[in-house]
Scaffold this motif. Sequence first.
Motif, PDB file in Angstrom:
ATOM      1  N   ARG A  68       9.246   8.213  -0.624  1.00 42.15           N
ATOM      2  CA  ARG A  68       8.005   7.513  -0.311  1.00 42.15           C
ATOM      3  C   ARG A  68       7.315   7.064  -1.584  1.00 42.15           C
ATOM      4  NH1 ARG A  68       4.789  11.407   3.648  1.00 42.15           N
ATOM      5  NH2 ARG A  68       5.553  13.029   2.272  1.00 42.15           N
ATOM      6  N   SER A  69       6.572   5.979  -1.474  1.00 44.00           N
ATOM      7  CA  SER A  69       5.713   5.625  -2.594  1.00 44.00           C
ATOM      8  C   SER A  69       4.406   5.095  -2.049  1.00 44.00           C
ATOM      9  CB  SER A  69       6.393   4.590  -3.495  1.00 44.00           C
ATOM     10  OG  SER A  69       6.598   3.406  -2.777  1.00 44.00           O
ATOM     11  N   PRO A 107       1.424   9.654   7.183  1.00 43.10           N
ATOM     12  CA  PRO A 107       1.049   8.505   6.356  1.00 43.10           C
ATOM     13  C   PRO A 107       0.236   8.986   5.155  1.00 43.10           C
ATOM     14  CG  PRO A 107      -0.271   8.560   8.361  1.00 43.10           C
ATOM     15  CD  PRO A 107       0.762   9.627   8.498  1.00 43.10           C
ATOM     16  N   LEU A 108       0.455   8.369   4.015  1.00 46.54           N
ATOM     17  CA  LEU A 108      -0.223   8.822   2.805  1.00 46.54           C
ATOM     18  C   LEU A 108      -1.444   7.968   2.467  1.00 46.54           C
ATOM     19  CD1 LEU A 108       2.885   9.496   0.512  1.00 46.54           C
ATOM     20  CD2 LEU A 108       1.482  11.182   1.715  1.00 46.54           C
ATOM     21  N   MET A 150       0.828  -1.189   0.000  1.00 47.56           N
ATOM     22  CA  MET A 150       0.000   0.000   0.000  1.00 47.56           C
ATOM     23  C   MET A 150       0.868   1.246   0.000  1.00 47.56           C
ATOM     24  SD  MET A 150      -3.273  -0.945   0.357  1.00 47.56           S
ATOM     25  CE  MET A 150      -2.885  -2.125  -0.906  1.00 47.56           C
ATOM     26  N   GLU A 151       1.922   1.162   0.815  1.00 47.11           N
ATOM     27  CA  GLU A 151       2.751   2.335   1.001  1.00 47.11           C
ATOM     28  C   GLU A 151       4.131   1.891   1.448  1.00 47.11           C
ATOM     29  OE1 GLU A 151       0.963   5.220   3.533  1.00 47.11           O
ATOM     30  OE2 GLU A 151       2.659   6.596   3.404  1.00 47.11           O
ATOM     31  N   GLN A 152       5.118   2.664   1.059  1.00 44.10           N
ATOM     32  CA  GLN A 152       6.488   2.318   1.387  1.00 44.10           C
ATOM     33  C   GLN A 152       7.204   3.628   1.667  1.00 44.10           C
ATOM     34  OE1 GLN A 152       7.886  -0.264  -1.632  1.00 44.10           O
ATOM     35  NE2 GLN A 152       9.946  -0.429  -0.834  1.00 44.10           N
ATOM     36  N   ALA A 153       7.875   3.708   2.828  1.00 44.80           N
ATOM     37  CA  ALA A 153       8.465   5.006   3.181  1.00 44.80           C
ATOM     38  C   ALA A 153       9.496   4.839   4.281  1.00 44.80           C
ATOM     39  CB  ALA A 153       7.370   5.956   3.653  1.00 44.80           C
ATOM     40  N   PRO A 154      10.397   5.819   4.422  1.00 41.70           N
ATOM     41  CA  PRO A 154      11.249   5.829   5.606  1.00 41.70           C
ATOM     42  C   PRO A 154      10.366   5.927   6.853  1.00 41.70           C
ATOM     43  CG  PRO A 154      12.029   7.396   3.966  1.00 41.70           C
ATOM     44  CD  PRO A 154      10.695   6.905   3.491  1.00 41.70           C
ATOM     45  N   VAL A 155      10.764   5.240   7.937  1.00 44.20           N
ATOM     46  CA  VAL A 155       9.908   5.116   9.114  1.00 44.20           C
ATOM     47  C   VAL A 155       9.382   6.460   9.621  1.00 44.20           C
ATOM     48  CG1 VAL A 155       9.902   4.514  11.551  1.00 44.20           C
ATOM     49  CG2 VAL A 155      10.855   2.950   9.921  1.00 44.20           C
TER      50      VAL A 155
END
Lengths: 335, 323
Positions: free
Chosen positions: A314-315, A249-250, A237-242
């Motif tokens: 982020r993605s 959160p996106l 769903m989402e991938q990001a630095p902590v």
Amino acid sequence: MADVVPVLEVTDLSAEFPAGDRRITVVDGVSFSVGAGASVGLVGESGSGKSVTAMSVIGMIPAPGRVAGGTVRFQGEDITKASAKAMRRRRGKDIGLVLQDPMTALNPVQRVGPQIVEAIRAHQRMSKEKAATRAVELLRSLGIPSPEQRFQEYPHRLSGGMRQRVVLAIALANDPSLLVLDEPTTALDVTVQAQFLDLVKELRRRIGTAIVMITHDIGVVAEVCDEVVVMYGGRIMEQAPVGLLLAEPLHPYTVGLLGSVPTIGERAETLATIRGSVPSPDAMPPGCPFSNRCDHAMARCEERPPVVRHPDGRSVACWLHVEPAPARTPTTGAA
Amino acid sequence: MTESSLLEVRDLHTHFPVKGPGGRVHAVVQAVDGVSFDIPAGRTLGLVGESGCGKSTLGRTIMNLERATSGSVTLAGQEISQLSGSALRRTRGKVQMIFQDPLSSLDPRMRVERIVGEGLAVQRVPRAERAERVAEALERVGLRRDLARRYPHQFSGGQRQRIGIARALVMNPDLVIADEAVSALDVSVQAQVLNLMRELQQELGLAYLFISHDLAVVEHVSDRVGVMYLGKLVELADAEALYAEPLMPYTEALLSAIPSAGVAAGDRERIVLSGDLPTPLAPPSGCRFRTRCWKAQDVCAMEEPVLREVRPGHWAACHLVDA
């Protein structure tokens, strides 16, 4: 392209399980990579596909499940099609594994020391005596008090936290470049969990092993990982630095997930919730798997959302974050 | 006490004999050892502690699923810990329990209507009234009444826990003991069940004894919180006071051990305890926490600290805290 090859690079990985005459996709187009010394957390609720993803990576997806597509590169080499024998040689040597329940990972009728010795000698030519010395050193380095005595104990004589350290010792026995931790602290009490997480953090500093950690607890990820991959319904769903993920959160799912967890020191009357519950894997809605529980769902969500990448690393896979499509050119019969 | 207490637990002990070959008792597990507290009507007491601290045994003893070795449990003025037979059956409706794992606590071969209505059947409530009360209880927990004809496996984990709650509610209890009631649920579903429990408390004036290892969840639901360690209640205070200013070193360590998703998590100073819980078969002398306590002194090994009111409403069992 960076010239440094990541330790692990997963690209468009899919895994499926047969169900009668159909196939159910439980991991769908998952991509992430882990550099040397980096640590990535895969977070999700039950049925999110996080464990199957990890098991696919190490070639241990339980039958009749199978990897249906995509590639897994370990130190640049494609291991997706590697034979069971080749994978077995790699596991325990280049890839260390720690699972949730240490009692299932250890042999209950063998003393713990010989189990570590066996792990070392399965992959290295080393005398029993030397391996035993190495095993005791490992136990000591993992903060196990009086390691010479512990070496002689059976697993049931050790506490849960100590057992998990023994499993970690086995995982680290051959200086792996990648450590896969699947819910390593879920069965531990909170004070023991804190000890274990501190140990993992210290290991990262000391030996620079790359880490993939699977957990349902976003707090655990925040402690240990640099990067988070949030999974739901088999997809990322989402991938990001902590830090960024927690601060902003996106994806609506990530927002809901973070809001559902009570935070100490913030007494809210009611918790934010995500309505409904996780559908079974064969009943995931088409398009975005979260669409039937999402408050922002719209017609477009029936199509698979593209992955939107932000320059800050982020993605997110959500239509809300897709730039509005260019205004439709008035073609024939637009109304 | 300004409020009258619904539940009063006084000096409760639950000990389990450990028998060796030949049936000789060679040791005693002091699972609950001298615990006292009150729960006012309509309020929630949270009970936290690590595995083996006795929190579940305490809940089961109040529910009369374990027999108290000594001490008393008083519900609305009536002593209930020594009841048996029909007297026990009559009071049991007043205290109900929700268990951790909804799948193993619901009989897979019974329809929901029978599971939820079983307590009423034991109390010989007529069938027609039973069906109506079951339907009401299901609606109260957010399940449609026609689902009563289904079996547990036809529900999701969160719905099953709602069935478990309906089974408790149908008896019109004054006190509900929730033992790790949301621990097996995914977080998004856990939040739904916690919100439901809060609504039910407001509507029905239920009191909860909320037992959990999850400190964040306990803070969220509780008015007061008790901390247990090796069979002893070591600290008891209003939730806000306990979390803001823990007095007992164990509570301090427990709170600092929680992995936090807070943005500032990295700035916290963490107390990492050394070692594990000692075995409850042979608890340490004096203060039971002293073997892991970084502040321990000689007195801690010699004298057992008593739970005392260090500040108004804030009780702690520690030699080293001052008012």
